[in-house]
Design a protein around this motif. Structure first.
Motif, PDB file in Angstrom:
ATOM      1  N   LEU A  19      45.046  33.895  36.454  1.00  0.00           N
ATOM      2  CA  LEU A  19      44.178  34.755  37.250  1.00  0.00           C
ATOM      3  C   LEU A  19      43.054  33.974  37.930  1.00  0.00           C
ATOM      4  O   LEU A  19      42.291  33.267  37.266  1.00  0.00           O
ATOM      5  CB  LEU A  19      43.540  35.821  36.364  1.00  0.00           C
ATOM      6  N   PRO A  20      42.899  34.119  39.252  1.00  0.00           N
ATOM      7  CA  PRO A  20      41.696  33.609  39.906  1.00  0.00           C
ATOM      8  C   PRO A  20      40.500  34.483  39.527  1.00  0.00           C
ATOM      9  O   PRO A  20      40.678  35.636  39.085  1.00  0.00           O
ATOM     10  CB  PRO A  20      42.024  33.721  41.396  1.00  0.00           C
ATOM     11  N   PRO A  21      39.276  33.993  39.680  1.00  0.00           N
ATOM     12  CA  PRO A  21      38.101  34.748  39.212  1.00  0.00           C
ATOM     13  C   PRO A  21      37.990  36.153  39.787  1.00  0.00           C
ATOM     14  O   PRO A  21      37.649  37.095  39.059  1.00  0.00           O
ATOM     15  CB  PRO A  21      36.919  33.868  39.654  1.00  0.00           C
ATOM     16  N   GLU A  22      38.286  36.329  41.083  1.00  0.00           N
ATOM     17  CA  GLU A  22      38.112  37.641  41.696  1.00  0.00           C
ATOM     18  C   GLU A  22      39.119  38.664  41.147  1.00  0.00           C
ATOM     19  O   GLU A  22      38.795  39.844  40.985  1.00  0.00           O
ATOM     20  CB  GLU A  22      38.216  37.561  43.218  1.00  0.00           C
ATOM     21  N   LEU A  23      40.336  38.214  40.813  1.00  0.00           N
ATOM     22  CA  LEU A  23      41.313  39.139  40.259  1.00  0.00           C
ATOM     23  C   LEU A  23      41.007  39.433  38.791  1.00  0.00           C
ATOM     24  O   LEU A  23      41.159  40.571  38.336  1.00  0.00           O
ATOM     25  CB  LEU A  23      42.734  38.585  40.415  1.00  0.00           C
ATOM     26  N   ALA A  24      40.552  38.431  38.059  1.00  0.00           N
ATOM     27  CA  ALA A  24      40.113  38.669  36.676  1.00  0.00           C
ATOM     28  C   ALA A  24      38.988  39.697  36.648  1.00  0.00           C
ATOM     29  O   ALA A  24      38.960  40.590  35.786  1.00  0.00           O
ATOM     30  CB  ALA A  24      39.670  37.361  36.035  1.00  0.00           C
ATOM     31  N   ALA A  25      38.071  39.580  37.611  1.00  0.00           N
ATOM     32  CA  ALA A  25      36.956  40.536  37.683  1.00  0.00           C
ATOM     33  C   ALA A  25      37.460  41.945  37.991  1.00  0.00           C
ATOM     34  O   ALA A  25      36.930  42.935  37.465  1.00  0.00           O
ATOM     35  CB  ALA A  25      35.950  40.082  38.733  1.00  0.00           C
ATOM     36  N   ALA A  26      38.488  42.059  38.835  1.00  0.00           N
ATOM     37  CA  ALA A  26      39.039  43.379  39.161  1.00  0.00           C
ATOM     38  C   ALA A  26      39.664  44.021  37.924  1.00  0.00           C
ATOM     39  O   ALA A  26      39.444  45.202  37.648  1.00  0.00           O
ATOM     40  CB  ALA A  26      40.073  43.251  40.276  1.00  0.00           C
ATOM     41  N   PHE A  27      40.437  43.251  37.160  1.00  0.00           N
ATOM     42  CA  PHE A  27      41.030  43.797  35.939  1.00  0.00           C
ATOM     43  C   PHE A  27      39.950  44.182  34.926  1.00  0.00           C
ATOM     44  O   PHE A  27      40.092  45.155  34.189  1.00  0.00           O
ATOM     45  CB  PHE A  27      42.003  42.797  35.320  1.00  0.00           C
ATOM     46  N   ALA A  28      38.878  43.406  34.876  1.00  0.00           N
ATOM     47  CA  ALA A  28      37.789  43.709  33.939  1.00  0.00           C
ATOM     48  C   ALA A  28      37.006  44.947  34.365  1.00  0.00           C
ATOM     49  O   ALA A  28      36.469  45.671  33.522  1.00  0.00           O
ATOM     50  CB  ALA A  28      36.850  42.505  33.838  1.00  0.00           C
ATOM     51  N   LYS A  29      36.957  45.208  35.666  1.00  0.00           N
ATOM     52  CA  LYS A  29      36.102  46.275  36.196  1.00  0.00           C
ATOM     53  C   LYS A  29      36.798  47.631  36.270  1.00  0.00           C
ATOM     54  O   LYS A  29      36.213  48.669  35.933  1.00  0.00           O
ATOM     55  CB  LYS A  29      35.603  45.870  37.584  1.00  0.00           C
ATOM     56  N   VAL A  30      38.035  47.667  36.748  1.00  0.00           N
ATOM     57  CA  VAL A  30      38.707  48.939  37.013  1.00  0.00           C
ATOM     58  C   VAL A  30      39.146  49.570  35.686  1.00  0.00           C
ATOM     59  O   VAL A  30      39.885  48.948  34.914  1.00  0.00           O
ATOM     60  CB  VAL A  30      39.928  48.739  37.933  1.00  0.00           C
ATOM     61  N   PRO A  31      38.736  50.797  35.394  1.00  0.00           N
ATOM     62  CA  PRO A  31      39.063  51.431  34.113  1.00  0.00           C
ATOM     63  C   PRO A  31      40.500  51.965  34.091  1.00  0.00           C
ATOM     64  O   PRO A  31      40.796  53.016  34.660  1.00  0.00           O
ATOM     65  CB  PRO A  31      38.044  52.574  34.018  1.00  0.00           C
TER      66      PRO A  31
END
Length: 361
Positions: A19-31
């Protein structure tokens, strides 16, 4: 993240997604739980409800969540997150892009794309699925996604997209999807091959030539209508599980092929033999690579250890041996080593570009 979500991103990485950082952040953010408000089906067929103690821990696992079943057959789901991640990375999403998604599912995939800065139109042929996805996106506070009910074959007429992404298994790509792509655009889709649905990156003008490169192995629920229309080059589907098998050729791989290498062999078998398919074999949890005979009830099964089992068809045993010999002699190529060419086929009133020829690059 803490609690049930704490290990979620790491699970996705362990599933094979770098995972690149922006996609990791999306998985962490979206419930993710917002997209399965009525629960989902376990692999054993039982249903997990939001009130169940294991609900959140299962939601935040690297596993598919089946959300709709018709006559015991899954017809809608939230895909395995690591597969979603691999597909999104292959899509090469950038802020400001317009993406057409075929197959809304729960809406979770579109939410991840929107979190990367894209604007999405998502189309689903099942009206109730589209309604629930729309409600889930609103519940999660996701904007820049519009969910519509309709047949995805036609795409979204009169519109233009940087990417088209299918999240259902298809037999081929409609010319309309290619026509609706902006210059430099691409289609990402799981296209039927030997009973599975490897994900392909596809490009070309609507009148051809159309070519593709494989991304990863996958299995998807089938799309409806002309997207899965039969055609002369289509791979056969089994008529049922294959029983009463006997070993015809002993094992040749020690250790046996791991899952990735077995899928590489499977892809090559489909490139070299149009009778290759996916068959349930008693005593094995996962389906197996099989060369089906004309009755679609028999043939030759190739197991990960290279042994060949049969219902009695000597001709198909010989064909299976040749597939194994050829793959081994070629250096056990990965599925990503292939280049795919398409032909226009399917229903004459609603044609599709379907894979027709394969070459090792």
């Amino acid at each position: 993240m803490t609690g049930p979500r704490g290990d979620y991103v790491e699970q996705i990485r362990r599933g094979g997604a770098d995972l690149p950082p922006e996609l990791a952040a999306a998985f962490a953010k979206v419930p993710r739980e917002a997209f399965v408000p009525d629960g989902f089906q376990r692999r054993d067929g039982s249903w997990v409800r939001p009130a169940d103690p294991e609900f959140l821990s299962t939601v935040y696992s690297d596993d598919v969540l089946v959300t709709k079943v018709d006559n015991k057959i899954p017809v809608s789901s939230s895909s395995q997150p690591s597969l979603m991640a691999i597909m999104i990375m292959a899509l090469r999403v950038a802020p400001g892009q317009r993406i057409l998604e075929i197959g809304a599912g729960t809406g979770y995939n579109a939410a991840l794309l929107a979190s990367l800065g894209a604007t999405i139109i998502s189309i689903d042929v099942q009206e109730d699925v589209a309604v629930r996805a729309r409600a889930a996106l609103a519940r999660a506070g996701i904007s820049h996604v519009r969910v519509e009910h309709g047949d995805g074959y036609a795409g979204h007429p009169g519109d233009r997209f940087d990417r088209v992404m299918a999240t259902v298994g298809i037999g081929g790509v409609p010319p309309q999807w290619l026509e609706q792509l902006a210059p430099g655009g691409l289609v990402l889709a799981p296209v039927k091959h030997a009973g599975t649905h490897p994900v392909l990156v596809i490009s070309g003008p609507p009148d051809g030539p159309v070519t593709a490169t494989p991304v990863c192995p996958a299995g998807f629920m089938l799309a409806a209508g002309p997207l899965t229309a039969d055609h002369p080059g289509a791979f056969p589907s089994p008529a049922g599980p294959m029983d009463e098998l006997s070993q015809a050729v002993p094992a040749r791989f020690d250790p046996a092929l791991d899952e990735i290498a077995y899928r590489d062999l499977w892809y090559a078998a489909g490139a070299w033999n149009r009778r290759a398919s996916h068959v349930a074999v008693p005593g094995r949890e996962q389906g197996c690579l099989t060369l089906l005979d004309e009755t679609r009830t028999g043939g030759a099964v190739i197991l990960p250890d290279g042994s060949i089992h049969t219902t009695g068809s000597a001709d198909f045993v010989g064909q299976a041996v040749r597939v194994l010999d050829r793959w081994t002699a070629a250096g056990r190529p990965s599925m990503q080593a292939w280049q795919v060419s398409f032909t226009l086929t399917g229903d004459p009133s609603a044609p599709i570009w379907a894979p027709d020829a394969w070459e090792l690059s």
